[in-house]
Write an enzyme that holds these catalytic residues in place. Structure first.
Site, mmCIF file in Angstrom:
data_model
loop_
_atom_site.group_PDB
_atom_site.id
_atom_site.type_symbol
_atom_site.label_atom_id
_atom_site.label_comp_id
_atom_site.label_asym_id
_atom_site.label_seq_id
_atom_site.Cartn_x
_atom_site.Cartn_y
_atom_site.Cartn_z
ATOM 1 C CB THR A 1 3.741 8.154 -1.822
ATOM 2 O OG1 THR A 1 4.222 7.818 -0.505
ATOM 3 C CG2 THR A 1 4.570 9.278 -2.389
ATOM 4 C CG ASN B 1 8.575 3.141 1.539
ATOM 5 O OD1 ASN B 1 9.267 3.835 2.273
ATOM 6 N ND2 ASN B 1 7.269 3.303 1.431
ATOM 7 C CB CYS C 1 -0.994 0.029 1.170
ATOM 8 S SG CYS C 1 -2.134 -1.351 1.158
ATOM 9 C CG ASP C 2 3.686 4.525 1.045
ATOM 10 O OD1 ASP C 2 3.468 5.155 -0.021
ATOM 11 O OD2 ASP C 2 4.314 5.019 1.998
ATOM 12 C CG LEU C 3 6.400 -1.070 -4.044
ATOM 13 C CD1 LEU C 3 7.256 -1.712 -2.955
ATOM 14 C CD2 LEU C 3 5.978 -2.110 -5.059
#
Length: 195
Positions: free
Chosen positions: A89, A56, A50-52
């Protein structure tokens, strides 16, 4: 406490910003496939990142990428059931996460949104740039892509027709036609050049 591998070589974002990947198709493929395989392992375990994004994805001293920062991750597959729906993001968030195309997108899976984010990451690796600031129709670049997905990216960026086809399969606005990780893996391994 959380214990993870030591990653002294920073993150994928730094490699992209320093232009260490541009034009290095073999390195892009090797790094990307390792990230894709890591994401596939997560999905197989029922975890959705959910925030790749490149910031990260950390790099061990040997250059091996490690997916990290699981602060927004979940084991809930459907977007409509996710507690932090819409968090992440923006440049890496899919249209369904941003609720930018259709209200019924809430039933789509976070797996498809992770694939979108992985595609934006690949695009960053290949071009050193963002495709758009966010996947919303109010964004000029995304709106132009949505109107002409067949050649918008290849006209605006220096990518090969094969790379353009890969990106179109990732950035399919219909989640049912978006590529799978298995198909994406095969296509990336087959490509000779991204740009």
């Amino acid at each position: 406490y959380i214990v993870m591998d030591y990653c002294p070589d920073g993150d994928l974002h730094a490699l992209i910003a320093n232009e260490e990947l541009q034009g290095r198709d073999d390195r892009i493929k090797e790094t990307f496939i390792q990230v894709l395989d890591g994401l596939q392992a997560m999905h197989n375990a029922g975890i959705y990142h959910c925030d790749l994004k490149p910031k990260n994805i950390f790099l061990k001293s040997c250059g091996t990428p490690i997916i990290g920062d699981f602060g927004l991750s979940t084991d809930v597959k459907n977007i409509g059931e996710a507690k932090r729906f819409g968090a992440g993001t923006k440049p890496y968030m899919s249209p369904e996460l941003l609720r930018s195309l259709k209200p019924e997108c809430q039933s789509h899976t976070l797996e498809q949104s992770d694939i979108w984010a992985l595609g934006v990451t690949l695009f960053n690796m290949v071009t050193g740039k963002q495709c758009w600031a966010e996947a919303r129709m109010r964004n000029d670049h995304f709106r132009s892509y949505a109107k002409n997905p067949y050649n918008y990216l290849s006209r605006r960026f220096d990518i090969t027709p094969e790379a353009n086809d890969i990106f179109r399969s990732i950035f399919s606005l219909g989640t049912s036609t978006r590529t799978t990780l298995a198909d994406l893996r095969e296509r990336v391994l087959r490509i000779d050049s991204f740009g």
